[in-house]
Design a protein around this motif. Sequence first.
Motif, short mmCIF file in Angstrom:
data_model
loop_
_atom_site.label_atom_id
_atom_site.label_comp_id
_atom_site.label_asym_id
_atom_site.label_seq_id
_atom_site.Cartn_x
_atom_site.Cartn_y
_atom_site.Cartn_z
N UNK B 75 0.84 -1.19 0.00
CA UNK B 75 0.00 0.00 0.00
C UNK B 75 0.88 1.25 0.00
N UNK B 76 1.95 1.21 0.76
CA UNK B 76 2.85 2.35 0.81
C UNK B 76 3.55 2.62 -0.53
N UNK B 96 -13.96 9.86 9.43
CA UNK B 96 -12.84 9.09 9.99
C UNK B 96 -12.38 8.00 9.02
N UNK B 100 -8.53 7.65 7.42
CA UNK B 100 -7.64 6.49 7.42
C UNK B 100 -6.86 6.43 6.11
N UNK B 103 -3.63 8.50 6.17
CA UNK B 103 -2.70 8.37 7.28
C UNK B 103 -1.25 8.11 6.87
N UNK B 104 -1.05 7.66 5.63
CA UNK B 104 0.34 7.42 5.22
C UNK B 104 0.99 8.68 4.66
N UNK B 105 0.22 9.74 4.54
CA UNK B 105 0.75 10.93 3.86
C UNK B 105 1.13 12.02 4.85
N UNK B 106 2.06 12.87 4.47
CA UNK B 106 2.48 13.95 5.35
C UNK B 106 2.15 15.33 4.77
N UNK B 148 -11.82 6.56 -0.01
CA UNK B 148 -10.73 6.29 0.93
C UNK B 148 -9.47 5.85 0.17
#
Lengths: 373, 248
Positions: B75-76, B96, B100, B103-106, B148
């Motif tokens: 997934x990453x 929410x 989710x 959540x892997x992103x900055x 999502x």
Amino acid sequence: MAMTTEGNSAQRPTSSRFTIEAKSPFMLQVRAWWPPVLWSIVLLIIVAIIMLAGGPVLQKTLTDALIKLLVVVGLYVFIGNSGILSFGHIGFMMIGAYGAAWMTCCPRTKKLFIPGLPEYLQTHQFPFLVSVVVSGLLAAVVALISGSVLMRLSGIAASIGTFAFLMVMYSFYLRWDPWTRGASTMTGLPVETNSWVMLPFIVVVMFGAFLYARSRYGLSAKASRDDEVASKAAGVNVVGQRLLSFVISAFIVGMAGALFGHFLGILTVDSFGLPLTFITLSMLVVGGMQSLSGAVLGSIVISALFEALRQLEVGFNVGESVIALPGGGREVGIGILMLIILIFRRNGLTANQEIYWPFRGDAAAKTAMSRKS
Amino acid sequence: MLLKVDNITVHYGRLAAVRNVSVEVNEGEIVCIVGPNGAGKSTTLLTISGILSPTEGTVTFSDRNITGMNPENVARMGISQVPEGRHVFTSLNVEENLRIGTRMRRDRAEIERDFQMVLEMFPVLGERKRQPAGKLSGGEQQMLVIGRALLTRPRLMTIDEPSLGLAPKIVDRVYEVLTDLRNRIGLTLLIVEQSSERALKAADRIHVLRSGQIQLSGNAADLRDGEKVKQAYFGFTEGVKHEGEVAF
């Protein structure tokens, strides 16, 4: 938009005739953090009344109940977010309690009773606050090590694993004479804990637990609870998130153990067994496993009921005769309550929801909430 | 080439569910795998996303070998998976659920922009932001799961049976959204589907999978009349070779 979200009322049934317009930044924060704010106020009132007006026995009972409440909030952090039932957390409580004993008993007692301690611990004595926090950390470290194995399991297998953990810890401490005095009683912990001391710990932990549950980490753990496959597909490291919630909750329960040690002043391994495990779990089940409000409300209800039934067991004088419940009435009473809850409200008294700001009049609260998450 | 599934064989225990399957997906393409029940379509997708490991063959994604990599890391890498059966997180609310995905992103600012894009694309999600996802209808849940997946900023999105259990009208809407995504942001899609008609309309290329083997591969435009697909799908003709473009 405000119109269309009215369909929300199923989720939050409390709409009030009173609306308090929250305009100031402070009030918006109060709304966003309402569940821990609400319970802090409730607990403050309970503690104030009993500490000012109650007798010494009732005050002790209250402190004992507050320690259990802290344990239940700790349990909620793991069980509520990861969805795995844990039977092992009382093991962390024991680790915390004995950790406190190692740090705060006077050197003479330690030399006499627990000669196995290393020289440094043997000769030093640490302040109360340090003892509580470090004991929590000790429990967290044990959780990190045991959890990195246990959290690979899912569902009922993980629960059984935590139960095995409790049994291992229990037997270990029972036979670890040079550090724990084994089956004998450990004495000499300074008595520091009362209800006023418990209160700030509980308040800080409740805010922390609420923050965690709303954070990306809490959300990830809850996602893995709802659907493990989909959460993995969304890039959630399921084992890692479970482990994080396990460690945080062990830290809380470990602190509760240390506070418990400083409450009684004496420790026996015996007191950290199945009875305490089941009473704290039943508190969480009765309140609702998946919300902070459930954990707190469940503890309050069960503790109050427990105390009321204890009074009944002692009995009342009616004229010449004494009317009393037969012995064991407390346990039976809790059992009946559990059954009623499981039959009629399977998600607990709070139905797994938080109790939100009841005076809502506008959409501001919701936006404040959504920014938090 | 973005994704190259090279000659994979996947076993469930001793049973080979997929044998020597190869699929290629180029950047910006919509590729469909169609086939009847038990053909091995989902198995192929699960292997790509790392939930299953192939006993033979390799999966390469943008020149990196991802065979046997664990699902989180796949997934990453940028493969976002929409699993079969609308896996929403039922107790979390709509917002929410979408969070989710991020959540892997900055990149905060970009996340907000994508968030608005998703809400604009699926207005119903915006209206129900605070509702538990478990209370949405089937179509809304499918939209939520796609939303999502989008929020992970995937380089490739794999979707398993987007039409499963949905009313035809909703299915049309789902496909409309998917094609729109490709046209608007150049999203690359690998779709698994039972209904070949739908797949032929949306896809650039299709593969027909039956009994764990590829029966037919080709450009959707060439196969649009549907006869060859039907034969491959139902297996009317014997001796169909899987390597060949069209072997009969």
